[in-house]
Motif scaffolding. Structure first.
Motif, PDB file in Angstrom:
ATOM      1  N   PHE A 314       0.812  -1.212   0.000  1.00 32.36           N
ATOM      2  CA  PHE A 314       0.000   0.000   0.000  1.00 32.36           C
ATOM      3  C   PHE A 314       0.851   1.270   0.000  1.00 32.36           C
ATOM      4  O   PHE A 314       0.634   2.152  -0.844  1.00 32.36           O
ATOM      5  CB  PHE A 314      -0.968  -0.013   1.181  1.00 32.36           C
ATOM      6  CG  PHE A 314      -1.996   1.080   1.126  1.00 32.36           C
ATOM      7  CD1 PHE A 314      -3.107   0.961   0.304  1.00 32.36           C
ATOM      8  CD2 PHE A 314      -1.853   2.231   1.879  1.00 32.36           C
ATOM      9  CE1 PHE A 314      -4.065   1.965   0.245  1.00 32.36           C
ATOM     10  CE2 PHE A 314      -2.797   3.241   1.820  1.00 32.36           C
ATOM     11  CZ  PHE A 314      -3.900   3.111   0.997  1.00 32.36           C
ATOM     12  N   PRO A 315       1.825   1.422   0.920  1.00 32.19           N
ATOM     13  CA  PRO A 315       2.590   2.670   0.897  1.00 32.19           C
ATOM     14  C   PRO A 315       3.384   2.873  -0.384  1.00 32.19           C
ATOM     15  O   PRO A 315       3.473   4.006  -0.884  1.00 32.19           O
ATOM     16  CB  PRO A 315       3.518   2.554   2.121  1.00 32.19           C
ATOM     17  CG  PRO A 315       3.472   1.139   2.536  1.00 32.19           C
ATOM     18  CD  PRO A 315       2.161   0.593   2.093  1.00 32.19           C
ATOM     19  N   VAL A 316       3.954   1.803  -0.960  1.00 29.41           N
ATOM     20  CA  VAL A 316       4.716   1.950  -2.205  1.00 29.41           C
ATOM     21  C   VAL A 316       3.797   2.360  -3.345  1.00 29.41           C
ATOM     22  O   VAL A 316       4.112   3.260  -4.142  1.00 29.41           O
ATOM     23  CB  VAL A 316       5.455   0.636  -2.539  1.00 29.41           C
ATOM     24  CG1 VAL A 316       6.002   0.676  -3.971  1.00 29.41           C
ATOM     25  CG2 VAL A 316       6.591   0.405  -1.555  1.00 29.41           C
ATOM     26  N   THR A 317       2.624   1.714  -3.442  1.00 30.28           N
ATOM     27  CA  THR A 317       1.683   2.052  -4.512  1.00 30.28           C
ATOM     28  C   THR A 317       1.147   3.470  -4.344  1.00 30.28           C
ATOM     29  O   THR A 317       1.033   4.231  -5.315  1.00 30.28           O
ATOM     30  CB  THR A 317       0.522   1.047  -4.533  1.00 30.28           C
ATOM     31  OG1 THR A 317       1.048  -0.274  -4.653  1.00 30.28           O
ATOM     32  CG2 THR A 317      -0.407   1.318  -5.700  1.00 30.28           C
ATOM     33  N   MET A 318       0.822   3.847  -3.102  1.00 31.10           N
ATOM     34  CA  MET A 318       0.308   5.194  -2.859  1.00 31.10           C
ATOM     35  C   MET A 318       1.354   6.260  -3.152  1.00 31.10           C
ATOM     36  O   MET A 318       1.044   7.337  -3.666  1.00 31.10           O
ATOM     37  CB  MET A 318      -0.159   5.325  -1.409  1.00 31.10           C
ATOM     38  CG  MET A 318      -1.435   4.585  -1.067  1.00 31.10           C
ATOM     39  SD  MET A 318      -2.862   5.127  -2.036  1.00 31.10           S
ATOM     40  CE  MET A 318      -2.910   3.796  -3.244  1.00 31.10           C
ATOM     41  N   ALA A 319       2.617   5.969  -2.819  1.00 37.51           N
ATOM     42  CA  ALA A 319       3.679   6.928  -3.097  1.00 37.51           C
ATOM     43  C   ALA A 319       3.823   7.148  -4.596  1.00 37.51           C
ATOM     44  O   ALA A 319       3.941   8.291  -5.063  1.00 37.51           O
ATOM     45  CB  ALA A 319       4.994   6.434  -2.494  1.00 37.51           C
TER      46      ALA A 319
END
Length: 355
Positions: A314-319
């Motif tokens: 989630f954090p990698v995709t959101m970034a």
């Protein structure tokens, strides 16, 4: 109300604290599902449909989140979201099946108000370290998700799950009041003039949509059903092993929180994609192990592995989304996570009822 910016020292801790409580709300059904199944006499398909009801409300609110923020401002949007989540928990605690089901939908709408806006605000405040900042934010979410099953276990059977739900409802209400006095700048969720995210393509957007949908679906299905799955294994087991079934959900969400913590402190931008793919490979291996190895013994190891493996996604995709897509497009895209959470847990329940 004027929306001048809060300082980082005051605005970000408030967002992070609120997101911890959001972890309770997003994962509310998993630990209380056995209680609801017994109380409302639900089949697996009907129990799975509760996830669909919760996240359908989240999809609608999340898809409109860009318009909502433009209309209400970031501060009022977040405050309203926490009010809705508080009301949802109270309704689930005090109502019957019809009222409780409506309350689940209301809580889902609150999620749609809060989750996209909070993620985008944090990503925009730290554009050069967005994955780490979002890892820290979602680490707080993971703490809430891991704590909620323990809260349910602590209150069950005495004084009861209702008391646990009402306690969290009061905390969410307090957060709504505090958030109403915050001052988040409206422009933080608008594309900057002349900024790079104006050249996004529909192809890239489709890839983001598929990734967000599948990730959230797998996370919600595993986290939502692992407690009930473990309860049934414990009940049927002839090994004499005695464990609280709520522990399995805490172990999964705890692994997710730990992984998000590692992402927050140790993931350099150049390693983001490698961490994402390695994590997904770990999840695939762990779930295969759960299906192949019979009995209770692999459940807790698999839960930890799945939590750690899903953590970077989630954090990698959101970034990446925040870097490539304007906020008014990115916020509705985040709502696709609710689409996966609405469909995949329901699909698990429907297949279980048939097979």
């Amino acid at each position: 109300m004027s929306e001048s910016s809060d300082s980082h020292s005051s605005g970000r801790p408030l967002l992070f604290t609120g997101f911890l409580l959001t972890g309770f709300v997003t994962t509310v059904l998993g630990p209380v599902l056995p209680w609801l199944v017994a109380r409302w006499h639900l089949s697996d398909a009907a129990a799975g449909a509760l996830f669909t009801i919760q996240f359908t409300g989240s999809i609608v609110a999340g898809a409109l989140s860009g318009l909502i923020v433009a209309r209400l401002g970031a501060t009022a949007t977040l405050s309203t979201g926490y009010v809705l989540m508080s009301a949802g928990f109270a309704g689930l605690a005090l109502g019957g099946r019809v009222t409780g089901t409506l309350a689940i939908a209301v809580a889902g709408i609150g999620i749609g108000f809060v989750v996209p806006a909070t993620n985008m605000i944090v990503a925009r405040l730290t554009p050069h370290r967005a994955a780490s900042a979002l890892g820290a934010l979602n680490f707080c979410w993971g703490i809430g998700a891991a704590t909620w099953p323990m809260v349910v276990a602590w209150f069950n059977p005495v004084p009861g799950v209702r008391v646990a739900l009402l306690l969290v409802s009061s905390l969410l209400g307090a957060m709504a009041v505090r958030m109403a006095w915050a001052h988040f700048p409206l422009h933080i969720l608008r594309p900057a003039a002349g900024s790079a995210p104006g050249t996004w393509s529909w192809g890239r957007l489709a890839i983001f949509g598929v990734c967000i949908t599948l990730y959230s679906g797998v996370e919600s299905a595993f986290g939502g059903w692992i407690a009930e799955y473990t309860r049934r294994l414990t009940f049927d087991s002839s090994t004499g092993i005695s464990m609280r079934w709520e522990t399995a959900a805490s172990v999964f969400w705890g692994g997710l929180a730990a992984g998000r913590g590692l992402v927050a402190v140790g993931l350099a931008p150049r390693f983001e994609n490698a961490a994402l793919f390695a994590g997904l490979a770990l999840v695939g291996t762990a779930i295969t192990t759960l299906l192949v190895v019979a009995g209770l013994s692999p459940v807790f190891a698999v839960a930890v592995a799945c939590g750690l493996g899903l953590a970077p996604s989630f954090p990698v995709t959101m970034a990446a989304l925040s870097r490539e897509v304007p906020p008014n497009v990115a916020q509705p895209m985040i709502a696709l996570g609710s689409l996966g959470a609405a469909l995949v847990p329901w699909l698990v329940g429907a297949i279980s009822s048939r097979t």
